[in-house]
Design a protein around this motif. Structure first.
Motif, short mmCIF file in Angstrom:
data_model
loop_
_atom_site.label_atom_id
_atom_site.label_comp_id
_atom_site.label_asym_id
_atom_site.label_seq_id
_atom_site.Cartn_x
_atom_site.Cartn_y
_atom_site.Cartn_z
N ASP A 21 -3.85 3.35 22.51
CA ASP A 21 -5.32 3.44 22.55
C ASP A 21 -5.82 4.82 22.14
O ASP A 21 -6.86 4.96 21.51
CB ASP A 21 -5.85 3.08 23.93
N SER A 22 -5.07 5.87 22.49
CA SER A 22 -5.49 7.24 22.18
C SER A 22 -5.09 7.67 20.76
O SER A 22 -5.52 8.73 20.29
CB SER A 22 -4.89 8.22 23.19
N GLY A 23 -4.28 6.88 20.08
CA GLY A 23 -3.88 7.22 18.71
C GLY A 23 -2.63 8.09 18.62
O GLY A 23 -2.30 8.58 17.54
N GLU A 24 -1.94 8.30 19.75
CA GLU A 24 -0.70 9.07 19.71
C GLU A 24 0.44 8.24 19.12
O GLU A 24 1.35 8.78 18.50
CB GLU A 24 -0.31 9.53 21.11
N LEU A 25 0.40 6.93 19.36
CA LEU A 25 1.37 5.98 18.79
C LEU A 25 0.61 4.86 18.10
O LEU A 25 -0.53 4.55 18.47
CB LEU A 25 2.26 5.38 19.89
N PHE A 26 1.25 4.25 17.13
CA PHE A 26 0.65 3.15 16.40
C PHE A 26 1.58 1.95 16.43
O PHE A 26 2.79 2.09 16.22
CB PHE A 26 0.38 3.56 14.95
N LYS A 27 1.00 0.78 16.68
CA LYS A 27 1.78 -0.46 16.64
C LYS A 27 1.75 -0.94 15.19
O LYS A 27 0.71 -1.29 14.66
CB LYS A 27 1.19 -1.50 17.57
N ILE A 28 2.91 -0.93 14.56
CA ILE A 28 3.02 -1.29 13.15
C ILE A 28 3.12 -2.80 12.99
O ILE A 28 2.45 -3.40 12.16
CB ILE A 28 4.25 -0.61 12.51
N SER A 29 3.96 -3.41 13.78
CA SER A 29 4.10 -4.87 13.81
C SER A 29 4.73 -5.21 15.15
O SER A 29 5.00 -4.32 15.96
CB SER A 29 4.96 -5.38 12.64
N ARG A 30 4.98 -6.47 15.38
CA ARG A 30 5.54 -6.89 16.66
C ARG A 30 6.87 -6.18 16.92
O ARG A 30 7.82 -6.31 16.16
CB ARG A 30 5.75 -8.40 16.63
N GLY A 31 6.89 -5.38 17.99
CA GLY A 31 8.11 -4.68 18.39
C GLY A 31 8.41 -3.40 17.63
O GLY A 31 9.44 -2.78 17.86
N TYR A 33 6.91 0.43 16.50
CA TYR A 33 5.92 1.46 16.77
C TYR A 33 6.25 2.72 15.98
O TYR A 33 7.40 2.94 15.61
CB TYR A 33 5.88 1.78 18.28
N SER A 34 5.21 3.54 15.73
CA SER A 34 5.41 4.76 14.97
C SER A 34 4.46 5.84 15.46
O SER A 34 3.41 5.54 16.02
CB SER A 34 5.14 4.49 13.48
N THR A 35 4.83 7.08 15.19
CA THR A 35 3.95 8.20 15.52
C THR A 35 2.94 8.46 14.41
O THR A 35 2.03 9.25 14.58
CB THR A 35 4.78 9.48 15.76
N THR A 36 3.13 7.82 13.25
CA THR A 36 2.17 7.93 12.15
C THR A 36 1.55 6.58 11.88
O THR A 36 2.19 5.54 12.06
CB THR A 36 2.84 8.46 10.87
N GLU A 37 0.33 6.60 11.40
CA GLU A 37 -0.39 5.35 11.16
C GLU A 37 0.21 4.54 10.01
O GLU A 37 0.21 3.32 10.03
CB GLU A 37 -1.87 5.64 10.89
N HIS A 38 0.70 5.24 8.99
CA HIS A 38 1.29 4.58 7.83
C HIS A 38 2.71 5.08 7.63
O HIS A 38 2.97 5.97 6.81
CB HIS A 38 0.44 4.84 6.58
N PRO A 39 3.67 4.54 8.38
CA PRO A 39 5.06 5.01 8.27
C PRO A 39 5.71 4.56 6.97
O PRO A 39 5.23 3.66 6.28
CB PRO A 39 5.74 4.36 9.48
N ASP A 40 6.81 5.20 6.65
CA ASP A 40 7.58 4.85 5.46
C ASP A 40 8.08 3.41 5.59
O ASP A 40 8.73 3.06 6.58
CB ASP A 40 8.77 5.81 5.34
N PRO A 41 7.79 2.56 4.61
CA PRO A 41 8.22 1.15 4.68
C PRO A 41 9.73 0.98 4.79
O PRO A 41 10.21 0.03 5.41
CB PRO A 41 7.70 0.54 3.39
#
Length: 178
Positions: A21-31, A33-41
């Motif tokens: 919720d605070s933007g420290e972690l991002f849910k990329i897809s089910r299961g 997570y990343s510390t960046t909004e657009h992680p390396d595919p």
């Protein structure tokens, strides 16, 4: 990172939700997570499918052997692996004993990936020569000609010896790459 690692890093499930919720972690897809909004595919692919190896178009682009970004992430998996149905992935089924040779784990900006080395990738290109568009194949071979001095040709020959068409691949190596 996986859900388990994200919970461990956050401390608890509720703390994980708070970090999302605070933007420290991002849910990329089910299961995932990343510390960046657009992680390396490629890093996401390795976290999602840890028993796979990045191959063909994705690995060629990763190494700079082509300037055409792949439309899908190309992964080699064991023949008995579950079929990848998630969109954006292309799966190559390989015998278990042929999956590991040439696979190497390396750090890639935002995570670890498992990708075939350039020598094994050359063998994969020669194996799939007939299925590649001619212009694309020529571009890849031209790229390999530019780096032929950096390749371990004994290693290429060792990888070729694992496959049935080794004589045809050796001929391609002699005529088109060297």
């Amino acid at each position: 990172m996986t859900y388990e690692k994200a919970v461990q890093q956050a401390g608890s499930r509720s703390a994980l939700d708070t970090k999302i919720d605070s933007g420290e972690l991002f849910k990329i897809s089910r299961g995932i997570y990343s510390t960046t909004e657009h992680p390396d595919p490629l890093a996401v692919a390795y976290v999602t499918y840890p028993n796979s190896v990045i191959t063909m178009d994705s690995a060629l682009y990763f190494y700079g052997l082509t300037d055409i970004p792949p439309a899908e992430i190309h992964l080699a998996t064991a023949r008995d692996a579950t079929r990848i149905t998630r969109p954006g992935y292309r799966q190559y089924f390989t015998e278990k004993n042929l999956l590991e040779p040439g696979a190497s784990s390396m750090k890639n900006g935002q995570g670890v990936i498992c990708v075939y080395n350039k020598e094994r990738l050359l063998v994969e290109v020669m194996r799939r020569q007939a299925t590649l568009p001619l212009d694309y194949y020529k571009e890849i071979i031209a790229s390999y000609r530019r780096i032929v001095e950096d390749l371990d040709l004994r290693l290429v020959e060792d990888y070729m010896s694992l496959f049935k068409r080794q004589d045809a691949m050796f001929d391609i190596l002699q005529r088109e790459v060297l």
